[in-house]
Design an enzyme around this catalytic site. Structure first.
Site, short mmCIF file in Angstrom:
data_model
loop_
_atom_site.label_atom_id
_atom_site.label_comp_id
_atom_site.label_asym_id
_atom_site.label_seq_id
_atom_site.Cartn_x
_atom_site.Cartn_y
_atom_site.Cartn_z
N ASP A 298 -6.05 -7.34 -6.41
CA ASP A 298 -5.79 -8.02 -5.13
C ASP A 298 -6.99 -8.90 -4.79
O ASP A 298 -7.73 -8.62 -3.85
CB ASP A 298 -5.53 -6.98 -4.04
CG ASP A 298 -5.07 -7.64 -2.74
OD1 ASP A 298 -4.56 -8.77 -2.80
OD2 ASP A 298 -5.23 -7.02 -1.68
N ARG B 60 0.84 -1.20 0.00
CA ARG B 60 0.00 0.00 0.00
C ARG B 60 0.87 1.26 0.00
O ARG B 60 0.55 2.25 -0.66
CB ARG B 60 -0.96 -0.02 1.21
CG ARG B 60 -2.12 -0.98 1.03
CD ARG B 60 -3.15 -0.83 2.14
NE ARG B 60 -2.68 -1.36 3.41
CZ ARG B 60 -2.93 -2.59 3.85
NH1 ARG B 60 -3.62 -3.44 3.12
NH2 ARG B 60 -2.47 -3.00 5.03
N PHE C 239 -11.18 -5.43 -6.52
CA PHE C 239 -11.34 -6.16 -5.26
C PHE C 239 -10.87 -5.25 -4.12
O PHE C 239 -10.02 -5.62 -3.30
CB PHE C 239 -10.53 -7.47 -5.27
CG PHE C 239 -10.73 -8.32 -6.49
CD1 PHE C 239 -11.82 -9.18 -6.59
CD2 PHE C 239 -9.83 -8.27 -7.54
CE1 PHE C 239 -11.99 -9.98 -7.72
CE2 PHE C 239 -9.99 -9.07 -8.66
CZ PHE C 239 -11.08 -9.92 -8.76
N ASP D 102 -15.66 -3.46 -6.12
CA ASP D 102 -15.81 -4.64 -5.27
C ASP D 102 -17.24 -5.14 -5.43
O ASP D 102 -18.15 -4.35 -5.68
CB ASP D 102 -15.51 -4.32 -3.80
CG ASP D 102 -15.14 -5.55 -3.01
OD1 ASP D 102 -13.94 -5.78 -2.78
OD2 ASP D 102 -16.06 -6.30 -2.61
N SER D 103 -17.43 -6.45 -5.25
CA SER D 103 -18.77 -7.01 -5.37
C SER D 103 -19.57 -6.88 -4.08
O SER D 103 -20.78 -7.15 -4.07
CB SER D 103 -18.69 -8.49 -5.77
OG SER D 103 -18.01 -9.23 -4.78
N CYS E 63 -3.21 -14.69 -3.19
CA CYS E 63 -3.07 -15.30 -1.86
C CYS E 63 -3.43 -16.78 -1.92
O CYS E 63 -3.67 -17.41 -0.89
CB CYS E 63 -3.92 -14.57 -0.83
SG CYS E 63 -5.69 -14.61 -1.16
#
Length: 269
Positions: free
Chosen positions: A228, A139, A155, A177-178, A268
């Site tokens: 991400d 970040r 995301f 984002d969802s 990830c």
């Protein structure tokens, strides 16, 4: 293995972090990182005076009370919340467990400051332990690269990358984002930072896979794109399907990059 074992291991973990100058004063910090600290199945993150504890193994489950007591005494934190709800527990035959182990729920969510940005952490309903502390350095890198750039954050969760891009002087930041609640949290975090211009931020609730194609069809172009996503492959059995998903989002992100643009992409899995 006894109570003293956990006291020793936790004290050693805290001492390792105390010896790192770059962690001095951090309000959001991972204190226990499983095997890395000689404590398999135990994760503990600190947000101000609140600890979030996640236990994922049968051994850690057996010593829950000793672990919580040792953490509270070693840190002096006023409350501990347990977030032992990872899918990994099912492999150990354990049911998910969430709730306050020590202290009472605070009147408001914990607040941390990261690289000059104020963030609220939802320890009870947020992802993992509430915040992705492992992305702190990335970040910061986003902030350093964002000046004058048109930024797309996919995301985006509660806006950690987005707010750092704004701090770095991004011309515009579109965050997707969802999850409606995650985006509401992101807007709330932006409002907590009055030094940042809300006019340069747009929050969009959408499926990232669909939205990347829609942006390309609309001839949108960005100078910095952040991918991400959540883990697409929770186990080796999902690897083939996940590889297609990673290829899809990265390929469509490249199509949106201006010449000389930058792609920051993470996994990830």
């Amino acid at each position: 293995i006894d109570d003293a074992f956990f006291k020793r291991r936790i004290a050693a973990a805290l001492a390792r972090r105390a010896a790192l100058p770059e962690l001095a004063g951090q309000q959001g910090l991972r204190l226990i990182h499983g095997e890395s600290d000689g404590l398999p199945g135990i994760i503990c993150d600190r947000y101000g005076d609140t600890l979030v504890l996640a236990l994922s193994s049968t051994g850690a489950e057996k010593w829950r009370d000793a672990i919580a007591a040792a953490l509270q005494k070693a840190t002096g934190c006023t409350r501990i919340y347990e977030r032992s709800d990872a899918d990994l527990r099912t492999l150990e035959g354990l049911e998910p467990r969430c709730g306050w182990l020590f202290g009472a729920a605070p009147a408001s969510a914990p607040i941390i400051e990261e690289h000059g940005v104020i963030m609220e952490v939802d320890v009870e309903g947020g992802h993992k332990t509430g915040f992705y502390l492992d992305q702190r350095d990335n970040r910061r890198l986003t902030r350093e690269l964002a000046f004058g750039r048109r930024v797309l954050n996919c995301f985006c969760y509660t806006g950690g990358f987005s707010l750092q891009a704004l701090t770095g002087g991004a011309e515009r930041v579109l965050s997707i984002d969802s999850s409606g609640p995650a985006l509401e949290g992101a807007r709330h975090n932006l409002a907590r930072n009055p030094q940042l211009s809300a006019k340069r931020a747009e929050w969009r609730e959408a499926d990232v896979f669909d939205e990347l194609r829609a942006l390309h069809a609309a001839n949108e172009v960005f100078d910095l794109i952040i991918l991400d996503p959540p883990k697409f492959a929770p186990s080796p059995a999902h690897a083939e399907r996940a590889s297609r998903a990673y290829k899809d989002i990265n390929l469509n992100a490249f199509k949106l990059l201006a010449p000389g643009g930058l792609l920051m992409t993470y996994s990830c899995s």
